[in-house]
Design a protein around this motif. Structure first.
Motif, PDB file in Angstrom:
ATOM      1  N   ASP A  33       0.837  -1.209   0.000  1.00 31.30           N
ATOM      2  CA  ASP A  33       0.000   0.000   0.000  1.00 31.30           C
ATOM      3  C   ASP A  33       0.871   1.258   0.000  1.00 31.30           C
ATOM      4  O   ASP A  33       0.549   2.250  -0.669  1.00 31.30           O
ATOM      5  CB  ASP A  33      -0.916   0.021   1.228  1.00 31.30           C
ATOM      6  CG  ASP A  33      -2.060  -0.978   1.127  1.00 31.30           C
ATOM      7  OD1 ASP A  33      -2.258  -1.563   0.040  1.00 31.30           O
ATOM      8  OD2 ASP A  33      -2.758  -1.167   2.137  1.00 31.30           O
ATOM      9  N   LYS A  83       0.814   4.180  -2.872  1.00 26.77           N
ATOM     10  CA  LYS A  83       0.544   5.573  -2.553  1.00 26.77           C
ATOM     11  C   LYS A  83       1.713   6.486  -2.919  1.00 26.77           C
ATOM     12  O   LYS A  83       1.517   7.609  -3.392  1.00 26.77           O
ATOM     13  CB  LYS A  83       0.242   5.713  -1.061  1.00 26.77           C
ATOM     14  CG  LYS A  83      -1.067   5.064  -0.626  1.00 26.77           C
ATOM     15  CD  LYS A  83      -1.238   5.164   0.884  1.00 26.77           C
ATOM     16  CE  LYS A  83      -2.517   4.501   1.361  1.00 26.77           C
ATOM     17  NZ  LYS A  83      -2.646   4.545   2.839  1.00 26.77           N
ATOM     18  N   GLN A  90      -5.602  -5.556  -3.692  1.00 25.95           N
ATOM     19  CA  GLN A  90      -6.452  -4.439  -4.071  1.00 25.95           C
ATOM     20  C   GLN A  90      -5.801  -3.137  -3.594  1.00 25.95           C
ATOM     21  O   GLN A  90      -5.354  -3.066  -2.449  1.00 25.95           O
ATOM     22  CB  GLN A  90      -7.843  -4.571  -3.442  1.00 25.95           C
ATOM     23  CG  GLN A  90      -8.661  -5.744  -3.975  1.00 25.95           C
ATOM     24  CD  GLN A  90      -8.995  -5.591  -5.453  1.00 25.95           C
ATOM     25  OE1 GLN A  90      -9.295  -4.490  -5.910  1.00 25.95           O
ATOM     26  NE2 GLN A  90      -8.934  -6.688  -6.188  1.00 25.95           N
ATOM     27  N   PRO A 105      -5.240   0.537  -2.053  1.00 30.63           N
ATOM     28  CA  PRO A 105      -5.923   1.190  -0.928  1.00 30.63           C
ATOM     29  C   PRO A 105      -7.021   2.127  -1.432  1.00 30.63           C
ATOM     30  O   PRO A 105      -6.918   2.695  -2.524  1.00 30.63           O
ATOM     31  CB  PRO A 105      -4.802   1.965  -0.225  1.00 30.63           C
ATOM     32  CG  PRO A 105      -3.717   2.087  -1.242  1.00 30.63           C
ATOM     33  CD  PRO A 105      -3.810   0.895  -2.121  1.00 30.63           C
ATOM     34  N   LYS A 106      -8.038   2.279  -0.627  1.00 30.03           N
ATOM     35  CA  LYS A 106      -9.131   3.179  -0.991  1.00 30.03           C
ATOM     36  C   LYS A 106      -8.634   4.627  -1.011  1.00 30.03           C
ATOM     37  O   LYS A 106      -7.713   4.986  -0.296  1.00 30.03           O
ATOM     38  CB  LYS A 106     -10.283   3.026  -0.005  1.00 30.03           C
ATOM     39  CG  LYS A 106     -10.954   1.657  -0.053  1.00 30.03           C
ATOM     40  CD  LYS A 106     -12.095   1.575   0.952  1.00 30.03           C
ATOM     41  CE  LYS A 106     -12.759   0.206   0.888  1.00 30.03           C
ATOM     42  NZ  LYS A 106     -13.882   0.087   1.873  1.00 30.03           N
ATOM     43  N   GLY A 107      -9.279   5.405  -1.848  1.00 26.64           N
ATOM     44  CA  GLY A 107      -8.947   6.814  -1.879  1.00 26.64           C
ATOM     45  C   GLY A 107      -7.823   7.181  -2.821  1.00 26.64           C
ATOM     46  O   GLY A 107      -7.346   8.329  -2.789  1.00 26.64           O
ATOM     47  N   MET A 108      -7.366   6.234  -3.659  1.00 28.27           N
ATOM     48  CA  MET A 108      -6.349   6.589  -4.642  1.00 28.27           C
ATOM     49  C   MET A 108      -6.913   7.631  -5.597  1.00 28.27           C
ATOM     50  O   MET A 108      -8.095   7.618  -5.937  1.00 28.27           O
ATOM     51  CB  MET A 108      -5.883   5.356  -5.403  1.00 28.27           C
ATOM     52  CG  MET A 108      -5.116   4.352  -4.551  1.00 28.27           C
ATOM     53  SD  MET A 108      -3.605   5.035  -3.821  1.00 28.27           S
ATOM     54  CE  MET A 108      -2.630   5.362  -5.292  1.00 28.27           C
ATOM     55  N   GLN A 131      -6.270   6.058 -10.883  1.00 32.02           N
ATOM     56  CA  GLN A 131      -7.382   5.206 -11.304  1.00 32.02           C
ATOM     57  C   GLN A 131      -7.476   5.149 -12.826  1.00 32.02           C
ATOM     58  O   GLN A 131      -7.702   4.078 -13.414  1.00 32.02           O
ATOM     59  CB  GLN A 131      -8.703   5.721 -10.710  1.00 32.02           C
ATOM     60  CG  GLN A 131      -8.760   5.727  -9.188  1.00 32.02           C
ATOM     61  CD  GLN A 131      -8.839   4.329  -8.586  1.00 32.02           C
ATOM     62  OE1 GLN A 131      -8.881   3.336  -9.284  1.00 32.02           O
ATOM     63  NE2 GLN A 131      -8.872   4.272  -7.261  1.00 32.02           N
TER      64      GLN A 131
END
Length: 416
Positions: A324, A328, A340, A342-345, A350
């Motif tokens: 992760d 980031k 998967q 991390p959320k918020g990329m 995306q």
């Protein structure tokens, strides 16, 4: 150099006297995206999973880690664990330890960059090298409503941008960052050479082809013509990588061919700067994305405990928090089963991921010229020579045919 190595003796093989731990030297490299704090935290997490390993962090003082490892190896100081070096030459000389098939079961492309059927670098990270990032505001200013889908469209976009006094393509290549001029060439080779013949470079390595081959010269000439028409910013050849990225963000050019790590910076900086992304177009409009899967850790065959070093390397590479962190910080596309992001990329990451995944499903993903590490890749040192040759190509000092003959000549020298 001593300061860059944080006061440690590079490649030390001594064991710690405390607790029977085995000391393993780990060569790192620092970039704006992967700073010292990133490496320290990642090392700590991996070490917590592998009792008995005591890591001595080394820092490469130069960008070319492979060349630096060669330098260390020549004096008997090869690090025990190394990230993202080119295994070519080291593997054939028995200097690297191969990973077992059992150790590679979690990786999506476990045979990526195999050398004589063996894997010497963990294939954990895919990088699209390059995609084309573009400034949406500058496209709109030039009356361009959508990214190009064919190479003819791409040339038309360049012409419209230039007509509005907007530099179409931003490149770099200054100082130690000569590699930053390579991306238009890598893209053109993917669409014009590797799309039709994925094993072209392997055939060159087997002396069945030469760089003077028609398809290769055609791809090279595309870059020469872009420069000749003023579509590539020649002044950018003196910029460092960091300055080149800043030039794109500052609106000094509309398109930026760069690796898929760019979104990590782009999503984090300059709010309101809208960036889109597309694959460098092929003549026929087919979707082609050059990519490299690898970049992971390699282990010295002379590490004080090779099995422990491989175990630590796997712990470092498979740790979810470590993965992760590099997603980031460096926009990595992780090639590990079930991973998967991390959320918020951010949106640019995306969109980049979407282009790559579309190429996997509906197009073609090729290798990226000069990035290959397995059988049939460029001989060690030739990627640097190619980058210098591209500078001459863009400045008009070399024609496409002269560039091809230059690479053939350098290949012959490297074989001797």
């Amino acid at each position: 150099m001593a300061a860059a190595l944080t006061g440690c003796t590079a490649g030390s093989k001594s064991s710690s006297s405390s607790g029977g731990d085995v000391e393993l030297s780990f060569l790192t490299f620092e970039t704006p995206n992967l700073d010292a704090a990133y490496w320290d935290a990642a090392i700590r997490r991996a070490s917590e999973q592998v009792p008995g390993a005591k890591i001595k962090k080394l820092v490469s003082p130069v960008v070319d880690r492979t060349a630096y490892v060669k330098q260390l190896d020549s004096s008997g100081q090869m690090p025990d664990i190394m990230p993202a070096i080119n295994p070519q030459g080291f593997a054939q000389a028995g200097k690297l330890a191969a990973f077992t098939p059992q150790e590679l079961t979690e990786f999506i492309w476990p045979r990526s960059n195999a050398i004589d059927g063996k894997i010497y670098q963990l294939p954990y990270n895919t990088q699209a090298v390059p995609l084309v990032y573009y400034n949406k505001a500058l496209f709109a200013k030039a009356g361009i409503s959508a990214p190009p889908t064919t190479y003819a469209d791409f040339l038309e976009v360049c012409a419209k941008l230039k007509a509005k006094a907007i530099t179409p393509i931003v490149v770099g290549g200054g100082g130690k960052d000569t590699w930053a001029d390579m991306y238009p060439l890598i893209a053109a080779i993917a669409t014009d050479v590797y799309k039709g013949d994925p094993r072209w470079l392997a055939e060159r390595a087997a002396d069945k082809k030469s760089f003077d081959d028609h398809a290769f010269v055609k791809a090279v000439d595309k870059v020469a013509q872009l420069a000749k028409k003023g579509y590539i910013d020649k002044a950018g050849l003196s910029r460092s990588y960091a300055d080149t990225e800043k030039a794109f963000r500052d609106g000094k050019g509309a398109m930026y061919p760069m690796g898929s790590w760019f979104p990590a910076s782009a999503d984090a900086k300059k709010p309101g700067f809208e960036v889109g992304v597309f694959a460098w177009p092929a003549d026929d409009g087919s979707l082609v994305v050059p990519a490299f899967t690898g970049g992971g850790l390699s282990v010295s065959a002379k590490a004080p405990d090779v099995e422990l070093a491989r175990k630590w390397a796997l712990a470092f590479q498979l740790d979810k928090t470590n993965l992760d962190a590099i997603v980031k910080s460096d926009g990595a596309i992780i090639a590990i089963k079930g991973y998967q992001p991390p959320k918020g990329m951010g949106p640019i990451y995306q969109d980049t991921l979407a282009v790559y995944e579309q190429a996997l499903k509906k197009g073609r993903v090729t290798t990226a010229f000069s990035q290959e590490n397995g059988d049939g890749s460029l001989l060690p040192g030739l990627s640097d020579k190619a980058a210098l040759g591209v500078q001459d190509l863009i400045t008009g000092k070399k024609s496409a045919n002269q560039f091809a003959r230059f690479l053939d000549s350098e290949w012959t020298k490297a074989e001797q």
